[in-house]
Design a protein around this motif. Structure first.
Motif, PDB file in Angstrom:
ATOM      1  N   GLU A  90      27.979  42.996  54.832  1.00  0.00           N
ATOM      2  CA  GLU A  90      27.358  44.283  55.148  1.00  0.00           C
ATOM      3  C   GLU A  90      28.357  45.243  55.788  1.00  0.00           C
ATOM      4  OE1 GLU A  90      24.485  45.280  54.141  1.00  0.00           O
ATOM      5  OE2 GLU A  90      23.861  43.322  53.385  1.00  0.00           O
ATOM      6  N   GLN A 107      26.997  37.030  55.784  1.00  0.00           N
ATOM      7  CA  GLN A 107      26.164  38.184  55.446  1.00  0.00           C
ATOM      8  C   GLN A 107      26.567  39.411  56.262  1.00  0.00           C
ATOM      9  OE1 GLN A 107      23.806  38.128  53.042  1.00  0.00           O
ATOM     10  NE2 GLN A 107      23.432  40.302  53.305  1.00  0.00           N
ATOM     11  N   PHE A 108      26.804  39.209  57.545  1.00  0.00           N
ATOM     12  CA  PHE A 108      27.224  40.314  58.416  1.00  0.00           C
ATOM     13  C   PHE A 108      28.559  40.888  57.947  1.00  0.00           C
ATOM     14  CE2 PHE A 108      29.322  42.030  62.202  1.00  0.00           C
ATOM     15  CZ  PHE A 108      28.365  42.928  62.622  1.00  0.00           C
ATOM     16  N   ASP A 109      29.477  40.020  57.569  1.00  0.00           N
ATOM     17  CA  ASP A 109      30.780  40.448  57.075  1.00  0.00           C
ATOM     18  C   ASP A 109      30.629  41.275  55.797  1.00  0.00           C
ATOM     19  OD1 ASP A 109      33.735  40.306  57.203  1.00  0.00           O
ATOM     20  OD2 ASP A 109      33.496  39.187  55.332  1.00  0.00           O
ATOM     21  N   GLU A 166      32.191  28.981  60.378  1.00  0.00           N
ATOM     22  CA  GLU A 166      31.534  29.961  59.529  1.00  0.00           C
ATOM     23  C   GLU A 166      30.037  29.675  59.494  1.00  0.00           C
ATOM     24  OE1 GLU A 166      32.432  26.690  56.527  1.00  0.00           O
ATOM     25  OE2 GLU A 166      33.444  27.506  58.258  1.00  0.00           O
ATOM     26  N   SER A 167      29.268  30.721  59.220  1.00  0.00           N
ATOM     27  CA  SER A 167      27.818  30.579  59.130  1.00  0.00           C
ATOM     28  C   SER A 167      27.309  31.514  58.044  1.00  0.00           C
ATOM     29  CB  SER A 167      27.152  30.915  60.464  1.00  0.00           C
ATOM     30  OG  SER A 167      27.283  32.291  60.743  1.00  0.00           O
ATOM     31  N   GLU A 168      26.106  31.273  57.607  1.00  0.00           N
ATOM     32  CA  GLU A 168      25.501  32.141  56.602  1.00  0.00           C
ATOM     33  C   GLU A 168      25.316  33.552  57.176  1.00  0.00           C
ATOM     34  OE1 GLU A 168      21.414  32.469  54.049  1.00  0.00           O
ATOM     35  OE2 GLU A 168      22.216  30.469  54.455  1.00  0.00           O
ATOM     36  N   TYR A 169      24.882  33.616  58.435  1.00  0.00           N
ATOM     37  CA  TYR A 169      24.713  34.917  59.092  1.00  0.00           C
ATOM     38  C   TYR A 169      26.060  35.646  59.172  1.00  0.00           C
ATOM     39  CZ  TYR A 169      24.061  38.447  62.654  1.00  0.00           C
ATOM     40  OH  TYR A 169      24.055  39.634  63.336  1.00  0.00           O
ATOM     41  N   GLY A 170      27.112  34.947  59.553  1.00  0.00           N
ATOM     42  CA  GLY A 170      28.424  35.567  59.661  1.00  0.00           C
ATOM     43  C   GLY A 170      28.916  36.092  58.325  1.00  0.00           C
TER      44      GLY A 170
END
Length: 86
Positions: A51, A47-49, A41-45
């Protein structure tokens, strides 16, 4: 599902949208579970999820409203996150 926005909302179309939305939501839960279990998991992932989930909710609410399955109030559910950000 966004492709159905311009359609008249027949029972057949609503069945396809409900099935696709159910599958998307099930896969959404599964990918988060897998990402946490594999430490990918990542912060970007995340956030993308979030959105993607917000856009999906907005499209589903818009379909419910334009297909006359719910009143104007349902659009608040789809716009809630964007109103909160604003």
């Amino acid at each position: 599902m966004a492709a159905f926005v311009a359609s008249e909302g027949t029972t057949h179309q609503a069945t396809w949208v409900a099935g696709a939305a159910s599958l998307a939501l099930a896969m959404d839960g599964l990918d988060g579970f897998v990402a946490r279990r594999t430490n990918s998991e990542s912060e970007y992932g995340g956030q993308f999820d979030m959105e993607f989930d917000s856009v999906l909710m907005l499209v589903l609410c818009w379909l419910a409203f334009t297909w006359e399955q719910a009143g104007l109030w349902v659009l608040f559910c789809g716009l809630a996150r964007y109103v909160w950000i604003a």
